[in-house]
Design a protein around this motif. Structure first.
Motif, mmCIF file in Angstrom:
data_model
loop_
_atom_site.group_PDB
_atom_site.id
_atom_site.type_symbol
_atom_site.label_atom_id
_atom_site.label_comp_id
_atom_site.label_asym_id
_atom_site.label_seq_id
_atom_site.Cartn_x
_atom_site.Cartn_y
_atom_site.Cartn_z
ATOM 1 N N ARG A 175 -4.311 5.989 -7.857
ATOM 2 C CA ARG A 175 -3.280 7.035 -7.778
ATOM 3 C C ARG A 175 -2.200 6.647 -6.769
ATOM 4 N N ILE A 176 -2.620 6.212 -5.594
ATOM 5 C CA ILE A 176 -1.664 5.839 -4.548
ATOM 6 C C ILE A 176 -0.822 4.650 -4.988
ATOM 7 N N LEU A 177 -1.458 3.617 -5.520
ATOM 8 C CA LEU A 177 -0.726 2.422 -5.930
ATOM 9 C C LEU A 177 0.175 2.730 -7.120
ATOM 10 N N GLY A 178 -0.304 3.509 -8.071
ATOM 11 C CA GLY A 178 0.505 3.866 -9.238
ATOM 12 C C GLY A 178 1.743 4.659 -8.860
ATOM 13 N N GLU A 179 1.586 5.603 -7.931
ATOM 14 C CA GLU A 179 2.735 6.390 -7.482
ATOM 15 C C GLU A 179 3.735 5.520 -6.725
ATOM 16 N N THR A 180 3.240 4.615 -5.895
ATOM 17 C CA THR A 180 4.123 3.731 -5.125
ATOM 18 C C THR A 180 4.916 2.812 -6.050
ATOM 19 N N LEU A 181 4.300 2.381 -7.137
ATOM 20 C CA LEU A 181 4.964 1.500 -8.103
ATOM 21 C C LEU A 181 5.832 2.264 -9.101
ATOM 22 N N ASN A 182 5.838 3.606 -8.976
ATOM 23 C CA ASN A 182 6.615 4.465 -9.895
ATOM 24 C C ASN A 182 6.219 4.257 -11.347
ATOM 25 N N LEU A 183 4.918 4.149 -11.586
ATOM 26 C CA LEU A 183 4.448 4.006 -12.953
ATOM 27 C C LEU A 183 4.647 5.314 -13.716
ATOM 28 N N SER A 184 4.728 5.198 -15.032
ATOM 29 C CA SER A 184 4.890 6.381 -15.875
ATOM 30 C C SER A 184 3.661 7.270 -15.785
ATOM 31 N N ALA A 185 3.818 8.518 -16.189
ATOM 32 C CA ALA A 185 2.689 9.442 -16.174
ATOM 33 C C ALA A 185 1.562 8.952 -17.076
ATOM 34 N N ILE A 317 2.972 -7.077 -7.632
ATOM 35 C CA ILE A 317 2.096 -5.938 -7.347
ATOM 36 C C ILE A 317 1.335 -6.184 -6.046
ATOM 37 N N GLY A 318 0.935 -7.432 -5.838
ATOM 38 C CA GLY A 318 0.215 -7.777 -4.613
ATOM 39 C C GLY A 318 1.016 -7.495 -3.359
ATOM 40 N N ARG A 319 2.290 -7.791 -3.384
ATOM 41 C CA ARG A 319 3.115 -7.545 -2.202
ATOM 42 C C ARG A 319 3.198 -6.046 -1.894
ATOM 43 N N VAL A 320 3.293 -5.249 -2.939
ATOM 44 C CA VAL A 320 3.338 -3.792 -2.739
ATOM 45 C C VAL A 320 2.015 -3.301 -2.162
ATOM 46 N N PHE A 321 0.915 -3.775 -2.707
ATOM 47 C CA PHE A 321 -0.394 -3.330 -2.247
ATOM 48 C C PHE A 321 -0.642 -3.759 -0.794
ATOM 49 N N ILE A 322 -0.299 -4.984 -0.492
ATOM 50 C CA ILE A 322 -0.474 -5.476 0.879
ATOM 51 C C ILE A 322 0.374 -4.666 1.849
ATOM 52 N N ASP A 323 1.575 -4.300 1.453
ATOM 53 C CA ASP A 323 2.443 -3.499 2.308
ATOM 54 C C ASP A 323 1.813 -2.126 2.598
ATOM 55 N N ILE A 324 1.201 -1.530 1.579
ATOM 56 C CA ILE A 324 0.523 -0.246 1.784
ATOM 57 C C ILE A 324 -0.622 -0.406 2.782
ATOM 58 N N LEU A 325 -1.393 -1.473 2.632
ATOM 59 C CA LEU A 325 -2.511 -1.706 3.543
ATOM 60 C C LEU A 325 -2.034 -1.887 4.985
ATOM 61 N N LEU A 326 -0.946 -2.606 5.148
ATOM 62 C CA LEU A 326 -0.422 -2.842 6.495
ATOM 63 C C LEU A 326 0.102 -1.555 7.130
ATOM 64 N N GLN A 327 0.658 -0.672 6.317
ATOM 65 C CA GLN A 327 1.202 0.580 6.842
ATOM 66 C C GLN A 327 0.104 1.572 7.202
ATOM 67 N N ASP A 328 -0.860 1.771 6.300
ATOM 68 C CA ASP A 328 -1.907 2.768 6.559
ATOM 69 C C ASP A 328 -3.053 2.575 5.572
ATOM 70 N N SER A 329 -3.994 1.713 5.897
ATOM 71 C CA SER A 329 -5.108 1.426 4.991
ATOM 72 C C SER A 329 -6.065 2.621 4.854
ATOM 73 N N SER A 330 -6.040 3.540 5.820
ATOM 74 C CA SER A 330 -6.968 4.684 5.778
ATOM 75 C C SER A 330 -6.724 5.577 4.567
ATOM 76 N N ARG A 331 -5.544 5.487 3.975
ATOM 77 C CA ARG A 331 -5.254 6.294 2.790
ATOM 78 C C ARG A 331 -6.229 5.966 1.650
ATOM 79 N N PHE A 332 -6.673 4.721 1.595
ATOM 80 C CA PHE A 332 -7.576 4.315 0.531
ATOM 81 C C PHE A 332 -9.025 4.683 0.821
ATOM 82 N N ASP A 333 -9.321 5.049 2.056
ATOM 83 C CA ASP A 333 -10.694 5.384 2.414
ATOM 84 C C ASP A 333 -10.950 6.874 2.358
ATOM 85 N N ASP A 334 -9.913 7.674 2.058
ATOM 86 C CA ASP A 334 -10.104 9.108 1.911
ATOM 87 C C ASP A 334 -10.885 9.381 0.641
#
Length: 335
Positions: A175-185, A317-334
């Motif tokens: 959900r987080i990665l899809g929203e960040t990439l602006n994927l379609s619904a 896609i990898g660069r986007v995902f890595i950027d999310i991890l660097l900013q706040d990896s705890s979002r994925f552990d919720d």
């Protein structure tokens, strides 16, 4: 020959349909007597070619298959059931007098779900047959999205206690990665379903392979790889989850074409599968598995960068995902 027996079990309105493939009279009679206590409707064949004809034209819940037959052997029968008849979901239990691990691994690699060695305890045969059949019945009865999304996912997770809330975590990460990439619904909905259903094909992988703590042999690895195609074939038949099939089938492909099952490469790999791969890799590394311990985020970042450098993952896609991890990896552990 058709021999039947039935008493109500409360689980089904019909007896189990079992094909016993055995050319030895005493063994055949013993197996039929055991299976009829389930209860079941037992059909028998004394050769591999007869068995294939019956499977092609019949509708069975289980094949109990002798490894040694007078024409073609049990391994060849099993292989043809999977490849020529394209029947991936029919449980096949191999009956063998051989204790060779190499022989048993070969049977599993060409499609057998389980094996039982002669001489066997009647209760063991009955128990294994019932477990395989009831799994098949449950899958046959799943006819709506809610049942598929819940029941199949829980069946897979329950087999491996270390996966825990794996599917739920994947839903959140996708959900987080899809929203960040602006994927379609529609793509985000496919990711949600794929996060839950991506490994349902592992229902067809024996516990001896799925839960093995050490490195898999080449034969065992072939068994494990079948799960992607099995899962895709199953979900392709259900309109409500068909949008998740590209994830289920292709989440082990690689950007450079070295993955499986189809060796797709680059943008030939469906976008949702490429996105899902990052969520799956992260979760596999972040939590304990039977084959590895949980890794810290900095180690996971190193692995992801290496996978991109090796040409295995979509670099954008990898660069986007890595950027999310660097900013706040705890979002994925919720949770």
């Amino acid at each position: 020959m058709d021999r039947s027996g039935f008493s109500s079990t409360g689980r089904s309105d019909r007896p189990y349909r079992v094909l016993v493939v055995e050319d030895d009279g005493p063994h055949l009679s013993l197996q039929v007597d055991i299976l009829q206590t389930l209860p079941s409707q037992v059909t028998t064949a004394d050769s591999g070619l007869k068995a294939l004809g019956l499977v092609k034209n019949g509708n069975f819940d289980l094949v109990l298959l002798n490894k040694r037959l007078p024409d073609i052997d049990g391994d060849e029968v099993c292989y043809r059931i999977r490849q020529e008849l394209n029947n991936q979901l029919l449980p096949v239990i191999m009956v063998t007098g051989s204790g060779s691990s190499q022989s048993l691994h070969h049977s599993l690699s060409i499609g057998a779900n389980d094996f039982i060695k002669k001489p066997y305890d009647p209760l063991e045969l009955k128990s294994r047959a019932r477990a395989a059949i009831e799994m098949k019945h449950l899958m046959d009865q799943l006819d709506d999205a809610a049942s598929v999304l819940f029941t199949l996912a829980k069946m897979v997770e329950a087999r491996d206690p270390t996966t825990g809330e794996h599917c739920n975590r994947l839903v959140n990460t996708c959900r987080i990665l899809g929203e960040t990439l602006n994927l379609s619904a529609s793509d985000q909905e496919a990711l949600r379903k794929g996060a839950i259903l991506h490994d349902i094909g592992k229902i067809g992988v024996p516990d001896t392979v799925l839960l093995k703590p050490g490195e898999l042999t080449s034969d065992e690895w072939q068994v494990m790889q079948r799960h992607a195609a099995i899962g895709a074939d199953l979900c392709q038949q259900l309109n409500s989850v068909r949008d998740a099939v590209p994830i289920i089938r292709h989440h082990h492909e690689r950007w450079d074409g070295s993955g499986y099952p189809d060796g797709l490469s680059g943008e030939g790999i469906p976008l949702v599968a490429r996105v899902f791969q990052y969520a799956d890799i992260y979760d596999a590394l972040r939590h304990d598995r039977v084959y590895s311990k949980a890794q810290p985020v900095d180690k996971i970042l190193e692995v992801l960068k290496l996978e991109i450098e090796n040409g295995w993952r979509d670099p954008e896609i990898g660069r986007v995902f890595i950027d999310i991890l660097l900013q706040d990896s705890s979002r994925f552990d919720d949770r």
